[in-house]
Design a protein around this motif. Sequence first.
Motif, PDB file in Angstrom:
ATOM      1  N   ARG A  74       3.593   1.845  -1.599  1.00  0.00           N
ATOM      2  CA  ARG A  74       3.956   2.078  -2.994  1.00  0.00           C
ATOM      3  C   ARG A  74       2.775   2.628  -3.768  1.00  0.00           C
ATOM      4  O   ARG A  74       2.916   3.546  -4.586  1.00  0.00           O
ATOM      5  CB  ARG A  74       4.443   0.774  -3.615  1.00  0.00           C
ATOM      6  N   ARG A  75       1.579   2.102  -3.512  1.00  0.00           N
ATOM      7  CA  ARG A  75       0.396   2.566  -4.223  1.00  0.00           C
ATOM      8  C   ARG A  75       0.101   4.026  -3.893  1.00  0.00           C
ATOM      9  O   ARG A  75      -0.256   4.817  -4.773  1.00  0.00           O
ATOM     10  CB  ARG A  75      -0.801   1.698  -3.846  1.00  0.00           C
ATOM     11  N   TYR A 135      -2.898   0.910 -10.319  1.00  0.00           N
ATOM     12  CA  TYR A 135      -1.952   0.855  -9.211  1.00  0.00           C
ATOM     13  C   TYR A 135      -2.567   0.330  -7.925  1.00  0.00           C
ATOM     14  O   TYR A 135      -1.827  -0.042  -7.014  1.00  0.00           O
ATOM     15  CB  TYR A 135      -1.342   2.235  -8.965  1.00  0.00           C
ATOM     16  N   TRP A 136      -3.880   0.299  -7.823  1.00  0.00           N
ATOM     17  CA  TRP A 136      -4.502  -0.218  -6.600  1.00  0.00           C
ATOM     18  C   TRP A 136      -4.782  -1.712  -6.682  1.00  0.00           C
ATOM     19  O   TRP A 136      -5.178  -2.325  -5.710  1.00  0.00           O
ATOM     20  CB  TRP A 136      -5.801   0.528  -6.301  1.00  0.00           C
ATOM     21  N   ARG A 137      -4.591  -2.305  -7.830  1.00  0.00           N
ATOM     22  CA  ARG A 137      -4.851  -3.735  -7.984  1.00  0.00           C
ATOM     23  C   ARG A 137      -3.741  -4.538  -7.304  1.00  0.00           C
ATOM     24  O   ARG A 137      -2.653  -4.028  -7.013  1.00  0.00           O
ATOM     25  CB  ARG A 137      -4.874  -4.103  -9.476  1.00  0.00           C
ATOM     26  N   GLU A 138      -4.033  -5.808  -7.055  1.00  0.00           N
ATOM     27  CA  GLU A 138      -3.034  -6.720  -6.531  1.00  0.00           C
ATOM     28  C   GLU A 138      -2.156  -7.212  -7.673  1.00  0.00           C
ATOM     29  O   GLU A 138      -2.642  -7.490  -8.766  1.00  0.00           O
ATOM     30  CB  GLU A 138      -3.702  -7.910  -5.832  1.00  0.00           C
ATOM     31  N   ASP A 139      -0.864  -7.307  -7.414  1.00  0.00           N
ATOM     32  CA  ASP A 139       0.043  -7.805  -8.434  1.00  0.00           C
ATOM     33  C   ASP A 139      -0.312  -9.249  -8.780  1.00  0.00           C
ATOM     34  O   ASP A 139      -0.519 -10.084  -7.894  1.00  0.00           O
ATOM     35  CB  ASP A 139       1.493  -7.739  -7.950  1.00  0.00           C
ATOM     36  N   ARG A 148       0.806  -1.213   0.000  1.00  0.00           N
ATOM     37  CA  ARG A 148       0.000   0.000   0.000  1.00  0.00           C
ATOM     38  C   ARG A 148       0.846   1.273   0.000  1.00  0.00           C
ATOM     39  O   ARG A 148       0.469   2.250  -0.653  1.00  0.00           O
ATOM     40  CB  ARG A 148      -0.956  -0.023   1.185  1.00  0.00           C
ATOM     41  N   GLN A 193       2.474   6.192  -5.812  1.00  0.00           N
ATOM     42  CA  GLN A 193       2.114   6.281  -7.227  1.00  0.00           C
ATOM     43  C   GLN A 193       0.887   7.164  -7.433  1.00  0.00           C
ATOM     44  O   GLN A 193       0.818   7.935  -8.397  1.00  0.00           O
ATOM     45  CB  GLN A 193       1.853   4.875  -7.780  1.00  0.00           C
ATOM     46  N   LEU A 194      -0.077   7.064  -6.551  1.00  0.00           N
ATOM     47  CA  LEU A 194      -1.262   7.906  -6.680  1.00  0.00           C
ATOM     48  C   LEU A 194      -0.940   9.376  -6.437  1.00  0.00           C
ATOM     49  O   LEU A 194      -1.633  10.264  -6.934  1.00  0.00           O
ATOM     50  CB  LEU A 194      -2.347   7.433  -5.707  1.00  0.00           C
TER      51      LEU A 194
END
Length: 276
Positions: A12-13, A58-62, A10, A16-17
Motif C-alpha cells: 500500500r505504501r 505514508y511510510w509510518r506505521e499505523d 508495504r 501511495q508513493l
Amino acid sequence: MLRLLRRSGRPRRLVQLGWLIFLGFQVLTFFATSHSPGEWLLFWGTLGVFVTLYVAYYWREDGGERRDTQWALAAFWGTLTAAIVLGGVVGASATGLLIYGAFMVGYQPRLRLALGLVLGVYVLPLLGAVLWTREQWSGQEWGPGVVLGVTTLCAYLLFGAYSAHQEWRGRWAMRQLRAAQAEKERVAADAERERIARDLHDLLGHTLSVIVLKSELAARLTDQARTAPPPKSVRWSGFPVRRWARCGLQCRVTGAVASVPNWRAPRWPWTLPVSG
C-alpha cells in the motif's frame, strides 16, 4: 515473503508513493518559463519539504486514532502551505497539491472533520477564486473549461477525503480483527496449559499415593522378615512400586500431554527394563 509484505502494509505504501509522479505537472510548468535564482530555491525547497512530508506520512506505521488524526492534520496544513508557496511560482498548477492533502486528511477516524476541512479550506476558496476572477476569463474561449475543471477538482477533493476515510476504517477493522484473533489464541493456549497442569496434578498425585502405599507395605513386610521366614509376597512387593513409578513417569505423563499439537513423546532416560 508476500505474507510479510501484506502484514507490514508495504505494498500500500509503495502504491501511495507512486502517486508522486503527478508532481511532474508542477515541474513541467516551472520549466516552461524562466525564473530567478530565488524562485528556483523557493520552488525546489518547498517541493522537497512536501515530498518529505508525504513520504513520512505514508511510510509510518499505523497508530491509534489520536495519532492518525494528528498526522492527518499536520499533512493537511503542510500541503496547504506548500500549495500557497508554489502558487506564487507556478500559478494555478499548484492546486494539484491539494489532492494529496485531501487524501491524507481523510485517512483518520473523523470523517466530518476531514470533509469539513476540505470543504471549508480547499473547495470554497477555490470556487470563490474562480468567481472573483470571472471577468478575466468569462469572455475567453476557455472559460467553460475553467468552470468544469474547477468543479471536477472540488468534487475529486471531497471524494478523495471520503475514500481515504473508508480505507482507514477497513484497515482499522482488520487490525481489530487480528487483535481479537491473537487474544483468542492466547486464551485458548492458557486454557490448554491449565488443563494439562490439572491432569498432570491429578494423575501424578494418584500415582504417588499408590507408590507410598506400596512402599509402606514393602517396608512392613521387610520388618516382619527379620523375625520370621520371609513370606512369598516380599519377593514381588517391590515390583508394583517400580511398575507404578514407571507408569506415572511415562504412560500417565505422556497421556496427559498427548493432545498437544505436534507433541512427540520423549524417551525418558530413567526408563529401564524391569526384570522379575
